[in-house]
Design a protein around this motif. Structure first.
Motif, mmCIF file in Angstrom:
data_model
loop_
_atom_site.group_PDB
_atom_site.id
_atom_site.type_symbol
_atom_site.label_atom_id
_atom_site.label_comp_id
_atom_site.label_asym_id
_atom_site.label_seq_id
_atom_site.Cartn_x
_atom_site.Cartn_y
_atom_site.Cartn_z
ATOM 1 N N ASN A 196 2.722 7.131 -6.238
ATOM 2 C CA ASN A 196 1.689 8.019 -6.755
ATOM 3 C C ASN A 196 1.984 9.477 -6.415
ATOM 4 O O ASN A 196 1.884 10.366 -7.262
ATOM 5 C CB ASN A 196 0.349 7.624 -6.125
ATOM 6 N N LEU A 256 0.903 4.193 -2.827
ATOM 7 C CA LEU A 256 0.598 5.566 -2.471
ATOM 8 C C LEU A 256 1.809 6.478 -2.671
ATOM 9 O O LEU A 256 1.711 7.554 -3.281
ATOM 10 C CB LEU A 256 0.120 5.623 -1.010
ATOM 11 N N ASP A 310 0.821 -1.216 0.000
ATOM 12 C CA ASP A 310 0.000 0.000 0.000
ATOM 13 C C ASP A 310 0.851 1.260 0.000
ATOM 14 O O ASP A 310 0.554 2.236 -0.691
ATOM 15 C CB ASP A 310 -0.925 0.023 1.227
ATOM 16 N N GLU A 311 1.928 1.209 0.793
ATOM 17 C CA GLU A 311 2.824 2.365 0.845
ATOM 18 C C GLU A 311 3.506 2.591 -0.492
ATOM 19 O O GLU A 311 3.703 3.724 -0.920
ATOM 20 C CB GLU A 311 3.891 2.138 1.914
#
Lengths: 407, 407
Positions: free
Chosen positions: B394, B391, B387-388
């Motif tokens: 991004n 994100l 997830d990190e």
């Protein structure tokens, strides 16, 4: 391949500490040479509980931490400074190090140029001397007496040499065990302030004081130079402390406390030296210190009672016939007795003979920049238990008797 | 008080690492800047059991230990060198340090004089650069390609400068991730042998290799320079390793392995620098490595599978539109991807914008002695989870798009 080591390693290579160290790995004999605390007094069960709690709580304790050191432990030190040592320090004024030795080394690396004169007590800690030699400092001794270094001699050395730094241990100087008087502390600080001379104050031994007085009372009677200088606000004093003697050495946690500008620079040196000390050990110590099953003040009072008993036994043993003519002051704390040997005895020759018998001490020559002090030895009384004290002092006594008989 | 720091601290004071470090204490953002392992993969329960066993077994684990490091752990390393890395080393050829950073710093302290030219890869590790600057070395880059440093350029720099030392990381060079070919290893070693140039070989990342090949096979295909030089018997190579990436960083245990004469000198420097690393941590590591509940080879294989998955995800994310024009090689191991930014983008300006959005990376300029490399960034893929990664990449992508839109 033939190595071309840097010039500065030569002083290091010839050091007798190298020889002394090789002894410490032998199990079979009794050493009064080192500065070890008594491991039978370690808070083992509290540490075991702390380790389990810290590891199971979060894997973050096993990750890299901050180069400056674990913030909660730095905050604990601030509270302790305030409550016990009457000193207001902020957490950003503290750097956690790998023992007090690294704190002094980092300061030397950021502050001392090759050829800079640096003032030290006379005699002084062998570890300090090694650091200063490595940095290429010109080591300048300042004479002293039972109240601390001499203000007159300090002024004289200041006039002629314009040094950058003074390294002292006012609470139980290594090796002499001298406890500076309050008056002397103030005088020395004033002189250094007026001449802008930075003081490094090592307080590794200060908490080990005897006579049953509390920590609070001790630090009221004997405030640190750091405290007299308003805890680094003036920036005159860099204070060095350690948990090695009061908790356990193997967590390798010491600290430097000082003016923020100095600490920031030392943090950068710390980072390049080893990035950071063990974050896990710092978390463990912090957990222990905050735990309800462990009270560091009670623990240190227990250590002090026990160490005082060992000191008394050692001074009794120093009155035996073999030691006739030896001279020493009984220290009020610390870990060592500094003994002037009976006339004409050489400490290094005596050490060789003692080693053959199975006992060791530190020859005084290691505590002087130029190898003086051949008539002195340093005896550690905190590590050996009662039986070891009796046997070891007996063995050294035998060695002395052989020399005395010969002459 | 106005401090007069040593001249050498000036390079240190101006370092952007200082700025980068201050970021790492913020919780709220995603950092690809550092070189952290994934803490969710730490062997927590085995470590908890090891800590309990070590502390309860004997208080000796909490006492001072040997400056050279705990002998059983050094012996474990010798066995591991023999079984996995086809290299015969004796325990007296090994010094345990506070991470690999300290091993390099100690070598620099005993070997490098101010003004000595020292050769490094181009680009190279920011940590090495800081150490060399502190010692006052003249840092000389040697160009290279996907097989390692260029023998021609090495020879050219040797002719003109007569340097004392070459610092390299043949297994996944920091920051480029280059894995030197066997041929190149042999060539470079031969050149250094003929010119008596000491090589420091950092293998901190070598065990983190991908593609599912075993440690034994990897080190057969890619033997260390140290191994090719008969494990320090020739004395040409000082090898540096660490448990920080393969077990946990917070035990701060690295090592140097080399010729006995070199190690003996480094032990003396170690002693004055901090007396010794944590004996407790070394005992704990040794217990863990010998324990039946933990197999380091299986553990590292698990890490490698997971890190390879994260690397794949990051390379996929680098193909998104925002990164159009970015160039990179996919490394076969290590912890980093080295990315050339889309044309005309400056890494420091981009970093400022990324930080505002909540994500960080290492600007390439920190990997060059003279601050070149403004068009490059280093991305760590081992610490952030899925997830990190999504994100964070991004957020940086958004920052890039803003710059691209402006120009």
């Amino acid at each position: 391949m033939q190595y071309s080591f840097a010039e500065r390693t030569k002083a290091m290579l010839s050091s007798p500490l190298h020889f002394m160290r090789s002894l410490s790995t032998r199990d079979s004999f009794i050493s009064f040479a080192e500065e070890l605390p008594a491991e039978e007094l370690f808070p083992v069960s509290s540490l075991e509980a702390a380790a389990a709690a810290v590891i199971s709580k979060s894997p973050a304790a096993l990750q890299y931490g901050e180069p400056q050191g674990y913030l909660p432990l730095r905050k604990w030190l601030c509270t302790n400074f305030k409550q016990m040592k009457h000193t207001d320090v902020n957490a950003d004024q503290i750097l956690l190090t790998t023992g007090s030795q690294q704190a002094v080394d980092l300061l030397a690396r950021v502050y001392v140029e090759p050829g800079d004169p640096v003032l030290v007590e006379h005699p002084t800690s062998p570890g300090f001397l090694q650091i200063l030699k490595m940095q290429g400092a010109v080591i300048v001794p300042v004479e002293g007496n039972e109240d601390g270094i001499s203000p007159e001699h300090l002024l004289q050395q200041l006039e002629s040499l314009r040094p950058k730094l003074l390294l002292v241990s006012p609470n139980f100087t290594n090796p002499t065990g001298v406890l500076w008087s309050l008056e002397r502390r103030k005088e020395v600080l004033e002189i250094c302030k007026s001449r802008k001379l930075l003081i490094v104050e090592d307080n590794s031994y200060g908490d080990l004081h005897f006579g049953g007085i509390t920590e609070k009372k001790f630090y009221t009677e004997y405030p640190s130079l750091f405290s007299l200088d308003e805890a680094g606000k003036g920036g005159q004093v860099l204070y060095i402390g350690s948990f090695s003697k009061t908790v356990v050495p193997a967590l390798r946690t010491g600290w430097a406390a000082g003016n923020k500008a100095m600490i920031e620079t030392m943090v950068m040196a710390k980072q390049l030296a080893d990035w950071q000390s063990s974050h896990f050990n710092q978390c463990l110590l912090h957990y222990l210190l905050e735990s309800s099953t462990f009270d560091i003040h009670e623990h240190v009072q227990m250590l002090n009672r026990e160490y005082e008993t060992r000191l008394k036994l050692m001074t009794e043993l120093l009155k035996r016939p073999a030691w006739k003519g030896a001279r020493f002051e009984v220290p009020k704390g610390g870990m060592f007795i500094w003994v002037k040997l009976p006339e004409a005895l050489d400490s290094v020759a005596l050490l060789k003979c003692s080693l053959d018998k199975g006992a060791a001490f530190l020859p005084g020559t290691l505590c002087y920049a130029k190898g003086e002090g051949s008539g002195y030895i340093r005896l550690n009384f905190t590590h050996p238990g009662r039986d070891e004290l009796l046997l070891g002092m007996n063995l050294i006594g035998e060695a002395i008797s052989e020399f005395t008989a010969r002459s």
